[in-house]
Design an enzyme around this catalytic site. Structure first.
Site, PDB file in Angstrom:
ATOM      1  NE  ARG A   1      -2.792   0.624   3.415  1.00 16.86           N
ATOM      2  CZ  ARG A   1      -2.071   0.875   4.533  1.00 16.86           C
ATOM      3  NH1 ARG A   1      -1.341   1.961   4.644  1.00 16.86           N
ATOM      4  NH2 ARG A   1      -2.108   0.018   5.531  1.00 16.86           N
TER       5      ARG A   1
ATOM      6  CE1 TYR B   1     -15.447  11.608 -16.344  1.00 12.09           C
ATOM      7  CE2 TYR B   1     -15.123  11.569 -13.977  1.00 12.09           C
ATOM      8  CZ  TYR B   1     -15.456  10.926 -15.151  1.00 12.09           C
ATOM      9  OH  TYR B   1     -15.786   9.600 -15.123  1.00 12.09           O
TER      10      TYR B   1
ATOM     11  CG  ASP C   1      -8.824  16.008 -15.322  1.00  9.67           C
ATOM     12  OD1 ASP C   1      -8.096  15.296 -16.044  1.00  9.67           O
ATOM     13  OD2 ASP C   1      -9.919  15.619 -14.856  1.00  9.67           O
TER      14      ASP C   1
HETATM   15  C1  LIG Z   1     -12.538   9.519 -16.590  1.00 10.40           C
HETATM   16  C2  LIG Z   1     -12.125  10.840 -16.080  1.00 10.40           C
HETATM   17  C3  LIG Z   1     -11.901  11.059 -14.711  1.00 10.40           C
HETATM   18  C4  LIG Z   1     -12.147   9.972 -13.660  1.00 10.40           C
HETATM   19  O1  LIG Z   1     -11.344   8.864 -13.845  1.00 10.40           O
HETATM   20  P1  LIG Z   1     -11.740   7.336 -13.445  1.00 10.40           P
HETATM   21  O2  LIG Z   1     -10.524   6.591 -13.844  1.00 10.40           O
HETATM   22  O3  LIG Z   1     -12.953   6.980 -14.234  1.00 10.40           O
HETATM   23  O4  LIG Z   1     -12.007   7.309 -11.993  1.00 10.40           O
HETATM   24  C5  LIG Z   1     -11.473  12.308 -14.315  1.00 10.40           C
HETATM   25  N1  LIG Z   1     -11.305  13.312 -15.211  1.00 10.40           N
HETATM   26  C6  LIG Z   1     -11.536  13.137 -16.540  1.00 10.40           C
HETATM   27  C7  LIG Z   1     -11.347  14.279 -17.469  1.00 10.40           C
HETATM   28  C8  LIG Z   1     -11.954  11.908 -17.009  1.00 10.40           C
HETATM   29  O5  LIG Z   1     -12.205  11.758 -18.321  1.00 10.40           O
END
Ligand SMILES: *Cc1c(COP(=O)(O)O)cnc(C)c1O
Length: 388
Positions: free
Chosen positions: A52, A104, A176
């Site tokens: 972990r 998102y 992001d």
């Molecule tokens: C899919 C996505 C997420 C979340 O990711 P997961 O792997 O589904 O938990 C966050 N930000 C963006 C822009 C995404 O496309």
């Protein structure tokens, strides 16, 4: 494509973990599934003690991503949402966080629900509205979240300009970068403090892993985040790290083909009678085109469009496609199509969706790397049928 601290990104990606095995000389980094590691002796730990906290396979993948994003520390999480949740650990109840209204859907849900429980104060803004952003920054937030390009309308923010304004009020900036990957955009080089991904998308690229990663620019912030990742137990598995590292090796070449195909799809859709509007940053008339040219190494392979004829036309389009798969997610080698309102953004209320520009006739495409003639033929057929 782009350059990292250590050199060309295509080379760095391919070479990730190669020739690191000391014991047997395995060319590819081996996978360590062991949950625990022996001590050398009393009070004499090795580099790893418990998976972990730290795992050799995960560490190799984390190091590779950190290098591509030009950061100090990479932390691999079990999902993309776990990566977002990890960043939330930096916030206390008195802190304010600013997020984009069209981020998102899962991030929007997490931030709004944690704020409702009083974990921090939340301001939701249209990150393209300068006045709204200025007003939000006047509250001296601890953290500002950016998403560029945004999902599903591919709106862009000038990361460098906004980050400067955030830093001026003492806010950390987290970006992001899922929609572009480090092959096409490196937010830390534009000034951001944290970059994160759902590795489920382009980084793994084969739609067979759910995972995430957070990369911090500074050692100090990275250590803080790594401490929390271990504390709350959201680190990624060795097996997923192995697969994602394998996917990462072809990321730059995949992105080249994704983008080549996406440009052709965008050109095809632009002049099609069944289309009312198209959102693709590669077009000069797209509101964020000049920003994309400045801060990205390409226009990506995501696009969305409004089909003529409302949700009935959307339904007919989906029913008449053979190559495209109707599914959430993006960034895999296969072409996917989705309806944001009822799928990725169903967690938002309809008024919130409309506020963010998501209509019933909006369709999103993740352009895959199949033969372009097959992709275009499928779309041509589906769109013609959608209007009958
Ligand atoms: C899919 C996505 C997420 C979340 O990711 P997961 O792997 O589904 O938990 C966050 N930000 C963006 C822009 C995404 O496309």
């Amino acid at each position: 494509m782009s350059i990292t601290k250590k050199g060309n990104i295509t080379t760095s990606a391919v070479r990730a973990g190669i020739n690191t095995d000391q014991q047997h000389g395995a060319v590819v980094a081996p996978i360590y599934l062991s949950s625990t590691y022996s001590l050398k002796g009393f009070n004499n730990k090795r580099q790893f003690d418990y998976s972990r906290t730290g795992n050799p396979t995960r560490a190799t993948f984390a190091g590779a991503i950190a290098e591509l994003e030009q950061g100090s520390v990479g932390i691999v999480t079990s999902t993309g949402m776990a990566a977002v949740h990890l960043i939330c650990q930096l916030l206390s109840t008195q802190d304010t966080v600013v997020i984009p209204h069209d981020c998102y859907g899962g991030s929007f849900r997490l931030f709004t629900h944690l704020a409702k429980r009083g974990q921090f104060k939340l301001i939701v803004v249209d990150q393209n509205d300068q006045q709204a952003l200025d007003n939000a920054l006047a509250h001296k937030p601890k953290l500002v979240l950016l998403e560029s390009p945004s999902n599903p309308l591919l709106r862009l923010v000038d990361i460098e300009v906004v980050t400067k304004a955030c830093h001026a009020v003492g806010a950390l900036v987290a970006v992001d970068n899922t929609f572009l990957s480090p092959a096409l955009q490196q937010p830390l080089t534009l000034g951001a403090d944290i970059v994160f991904h759902s590795t489920t998308k382009y980084i793994n690229g084969h739609s067979d892993v759910v995972g995430g990663v957070v990369v911090a620019k500074t050692e100090e912030l990275g250590e803080q985040l790594a401490w929390w990742a271990n504390c709350i137990g959201i680190t990624g598995s060795a097996f997923d790290s192995f697969l994602a590292l394998r996917g990462l090796k072809t990321l730059p070449v995949r992105m080249k083909q994704h983008q080549e195909n996406a440009l052709r799809v965008a050109d095809f859709l632009k002049n099609h009678d069944a289309i009312d509007a198209i959102y693709f940053p590669g077009f000069p008339e797209h509101t964020g085109h000049h920003i994309a040219k400045k801060q990205q190494y390409g226009f990506g392979a995501m696009l969305s469009f409004e089909i003529k004829g409302d949700v009935e036309a959307v339904k007919k389009l989906f029913e008449n496609l053979e190559l495209f798969t109707l599914a959430q997610s993006l960034g895999g080698v296969e072409s996917l199509i989705s309806h944001p309102s009822t799928m990725t953004h169903a967690g938002m209320t309809i008024p919130d969706q409309l506020e963010a520009g998501i209509t019933q006739s909006l369709v999103r495409i993740s352009v895959g790397i199949e033969d372009i003639d097959d992709i275009l033929a499928d779309l041509a057929h589906g769109l013609t049928q959608s209007q009958l």
